[in-house]
Design a protein around this motif. Structure first.
Motif, mmCIF file in Angstrom:
data_model
loop_
_atom_site.group_PDB
_atom_site.id
_atom_site.type_symbol
_atom_site.label_atom_id
_atom_site.label_comp_id
_atom_site.label_asym_id
_atom_site.label_seq_id
_atom_site.Cartn_x
_atom_site.Cartn_y
_atom_site.Cartn_z
ATOM 1 N N MET A 1 0.821 -1.203 0.000
ATOM 2 C CA MET A 1 0.000 0.000 0.000
ATOM 3 C C MET A 1 0.861 1.262 0.000
ATOM 4 S SD MET A 1 -3.086 -1.428 0.404
ATOM 5 C CE MET A 1 -4.104 -0.017 0.833
ATOM 6 N N GLN A 2 0.313 2.315 -0.603
ATOM 7 C CA GLN A 2 0.823 3.669 -0.399
ATOM 8 C C GLN A 2 -0.355 4.480 0.124
ATOM 9 O OE1 GLN A 2 1.777 6.538 -3.642
ATOM 10 N NE2 GLN A 2 3.808 6.621 -2.706
ATOM 11 N N GLY A 3 -0.325 4.786 1.410
ATOM 12 C CA GLY A 3 -1.486 5.411 2.023
ATOM 13 C C GLY A 3 -2.676 4.470 1.933
ATOM 14 N N ASP A 4 -3.774 4.973 1.391
ATOM 15 C CA ASP A 4 -4.987 4.157 1.244
ATOM 16 C C ASP A 4 -5.055 3.432 -0.093
ATOM 17 O OD1 ASP A 4 -5.904 5.024 3.742
ATOM 18 O OD2 ASP A 4 -6.899 6.780 2.873
ATOM 19 N N TYR A 5 -4.015 3.530 -0.907
ATOM 20 C CA TYR A 5 -4.076 2.987 -2.263
ATOM 21 C C TYR A 5 -3.306 1.674 -2.380
ATOM 22 C CZ TYR A 5 -6.010 7.513 -3.421
ATOM 23 O OH TYR A 5 -6.808 8.626 -3.466
ATOM 24 N N LEU A 6 -3.970 0.696 -2.990
ATOM 25 C CA LEU A 6 -3.373 -0.617 -3.202
ATOM 26 C C LEU A 6 -2.468 -0.577 -4.431
ATOM 27 C CD1 LEU A 6 -3.299 -3.685 -2.508
ATOM 28 C CD2 LEU A 6 -5.216 -3.945 -4.117
ATOM 29 N N ILE A 7 -1.228 -1.030 -4.254
ATOM 30 C CA ILE A 7 -0.268 -1.076 -5.360
ATOM 31 C C ILE A 7 -0.133 -2.502 -5.901
ATOM 32 C CG2 ILE A 7 2.164 -0.743 -5.982
ATOM 33 C CD1 ILE A 7 2.271 1.566 -4.052
#
Length: 263
Positions: free
Chosen positions: A246-252
């Protein structure tokens, strides 16, 4: 009679000389256009199709050659769709974009459409533009690697990871992983986190690990591990275990494993 012929000759001469001005047609103003589009989330330098809904709210004039003409630091690939929208009607225009470096994009990016409407003094269509702010997120092009169960936290490098594991109630299971930067831009330290989550909460909990190493192009983080306890009263059987980058609330990126609890 001769006087009338003279007047006619003068009028014809004026027309032939092109001195008679042509009538202009006022274009449809940008205030008559209503635009809407969805937020964009994508990895750096990857491609994606986008669409914009355009409503021509003018009551009498159509708009022509409606297309996406620019989108901040994003690159428009090929030709955007180029359509006509009659008065009071709406249509969807599309374009294929490529993201820039993930650290060069603001939370909001202005998307511009252009369209032809009305006529100028030379009877040529007038080109107009309309902007709309779009919520944009560009993520690092990173991925999980070497993900799997291992024997214990002290032998992460010596033990090859496996995708399924059998454990007893009350013991810890160890999951190892590392992260690779597949993109072109350096990923700063402490900007990514790996979350480990056992789907069945009656079997176990979750864990997390911050990636504390910066990674330039082609860089890789150190191999790390997370220990997850299996509950003493866990039901026997299987559950999925999800590993998410994750980067913050975003799934990578994400991978899944299978944990089986013994009787």
């Amino acid at each position: 009679m001769n006087k009338n012929i003279g007047i006619i000759i003068i009028v014809l001469a004026i027309l032939a000389s092109g001195c008679v001005s042509t009538a202009t047609i006022a274009p449809v103003g940008s205030e008559d256009l209503i635009l809407s589009t969805k937020p964009i989330v994508m990895k750096e330098f990857q491609e994606q199709d986008i669409s914009v809904l355009v409503l021509n709210n003018n009551t009498s004039q159509p708009i022509d050659s409606v297309r996406v003409s620019s989108f901040g630091p994003f690159t428009i690939l090929g030709d955007s769709s180029d359509i006509n929208i009659p008065a009071t009607k709406k249509a969807t225009i599309s374009a294929r974009i490529q993201a820039p470096a993930f650290d060069s994009v603001e939370d909001t990016t202005m998307l511009t459409i252009s369209y032809a409407s009305g006529l100028d003094e030379e009877e040529k269509p007038v080109i107009q533009t309309k902007n709309i702010p779009v919520q944009t997120v560009v993520l690092p092009d990173a991925s999980l690697q070497f993900v799997g169960f291992v024997e214990d936290i002290d032998n992460l490098l010596a033990t090859p990871p496996v995708s399924s594991w059998e454990a007893e109630k009350g013991e810890n299971v160890t999951i190892k992983f590392s992260v690779k930067n597949n993109g072109q831009t350096t990923i700063a330290a402490d900007s990514l986190i790996v979350l480990v989550d056992i789907e069945n909460e009656l079997i176990g909990g979750n864990g997390s690990f911050n990636i504390t190493q910066a990674m330039a192009r082609g860089g890789t983080s150190y191999t790390r591990g997370v220990e997850i306890p299996v509950l003493d009263d866990a039901p026997n059987g299987e559950t999925d275990v999800y590993i998410r980058l994750m980067q913050g609330d975003y799934l990578i990126d994400s991978q899944s494993l299978v944990l089986k609890v013994k009787l």
